[in-house]
Design a protein around this motif. Sequence first.
Motif, PDB file in Angstrom:
ATOM      1  N   ARG A 106      -5.355   4.778   3.143  1.00 55.04           N
ATOM      2  CA  ARG A 106      -3.478   3.973   2.391  1.00 55.04           C
ATOM      3  C   ARG A 106      -4.617   3.640   0.907  1.00 55.04           C
ATOM      4  NH1 ARG A 106      -2.614   0.407   7.622  1.00 55.04           N
ATOM      5  NH2 ARG A 106      -1.851   1.685   8.889  1.00 55.04           N
ATOM      6  N   TYR A 122       0.820  -1.394   0.117  1.00 59.06           N
ATOM      7  CA  TYR A 122      -0.481   0.588   0.184  1.00 59.06           C
ATOM      8  C   TYR A 122       0.780   1.084  -0.148  1.00 59.06           C
ATOM      9  CZ  TYR A 122       1.023   0.224   5.240  1.00 59.06           C
ATOM     10  OH  TYR A 122       1.382   0.429   6.299  1.00 59.06           O
ATOM     11  N   ASP A 128       1.088   4.818   1.925  1.00 54.49           N
ATOM     12  CA  ASP A 128       0.495   5.344   3.006  1.00 54.49           C
ATOM     13  C   ASP A 128       0.718   6.867   2.636  1.00 54.49           C
ATOM     14  OD1 ASP A 128       0.101   6.456   5.397  1.00 54.49           O
ATOM     15  OD2 ASP A 128       1.655   4.907   6.210  1.00 54.49           O
ATOM     16  N   TYR A 145      -4.371   0.459  -1.230  1.00 53.02           N
ATOM     17  CA  TYR A 145      -4.138  -1.277  -1.097  1.00 53.02           C
ATOM     18  C   TYR A 145      -3.661  -1.362  -2.960  1.00 53.02           C
ATOM     19  CZ  TYR A 145      -4.183  -1.095   3.659  1.00 53.02           C
ATOM     20  OH  TYR A 145      -4.099  -1.360   5.084  1.00 53.02           O
ATOM     21  N   GLU A 152       1.461  -4.470   4.023  1.00 54.73           N
ATOM     22  CA  GLU A 152       0.737  -4.103   4.763  1.00 54.73           C
ATOM     23  C   GLU A 152       0.218  -5.791   5.732  1.00 54.73           C
ATOM     24  OE1 GLU A 152      -1.582  -3.885   7.782  1.00 54.73           O
ATOM     25  OE2 GLU A 152      -2.186  -2.675   6.187  1.00 54.73           O
TER      26      GLU A 152
END
Length: 296
Positions: free
Chosen positions: A219, A193, A195, A221, A205
Amino acid sequence: MGSVEALAATFNRPGSITVFAGEGGLPAVRLASPTSAASATVYLHGAHVASWTDGGGTSLLYMSPTAVYDGKKALRGGIPLCWPQFGPGALPQHGFARTSAWALAATADEAGALSATFALGSSPGTRAAGFAADWVLTYTVRLAKAGGALSLRLAAAVAAGSPPAPITAALHTYFAVPSAAGVAVKGLAGLTYRDSADGGRERTEAADAVTVGAAEVDRVYLDAPSTVRLERGPSAGAVVMRTKNFPDAVVWNAYVDKTAALADMPDEDWRRYVCVEAVSVKTPVVVEGGGSGWGR
């Protein structure tokens, strides 16, 4: 767009679908199941889903009580539609679909579901904003009469001979929760992900469940699964999000400082929502002239 009265005369379905003047006098469509408590409300401004209640009567979307209904600003809460750009870039933040006046194209009362379809097309304004393609966007909101499952389908068609349309997009859903600190988002373990709360740094993660409520969470993903589960808190139930052609996912909660900077959300309301979003952002989808694409 047409007047509310004219739209109602064409698109109302007795006992189930109603066009009405919503907050700020903005036209909206309400889908209300005749057989359960399921309902949804969609504003033509931004084709914005502003409420969703399941068949048992649980309200599942957060709308800010200080959202601005002026027909110009994007509504805060519900399901903003980010298109043809998610996030910052050459176009205005999150694109222009969420701040545009859409047309109501169709409504339907079928055996098991109610639906409303909205349409938006390219204009001199969208081309002047830097999006050169000639396109038509359709968005269908479908509500199951029994359980109240909500289905959203977004489709874009680009005219033959048009420049190509590079697209990133999101269904920026604000789920209502009893307390942000009690939620868990499952199905994202092991994914990479970005951030955004830490400058866009990429991480992996490690947790089985993503949680919010202790700090800002923002975030993206990448290459997310098609099914993500939001557990809304103890005794609050869960929502399962199933997607197709939205290959990424976002989890977002603004927390204290970012919420204080939002003029259209009360300072304490970061506790009342978590955004879990169907997103296409890692790789822009390029729709060539004469082509089309869709996601749900």
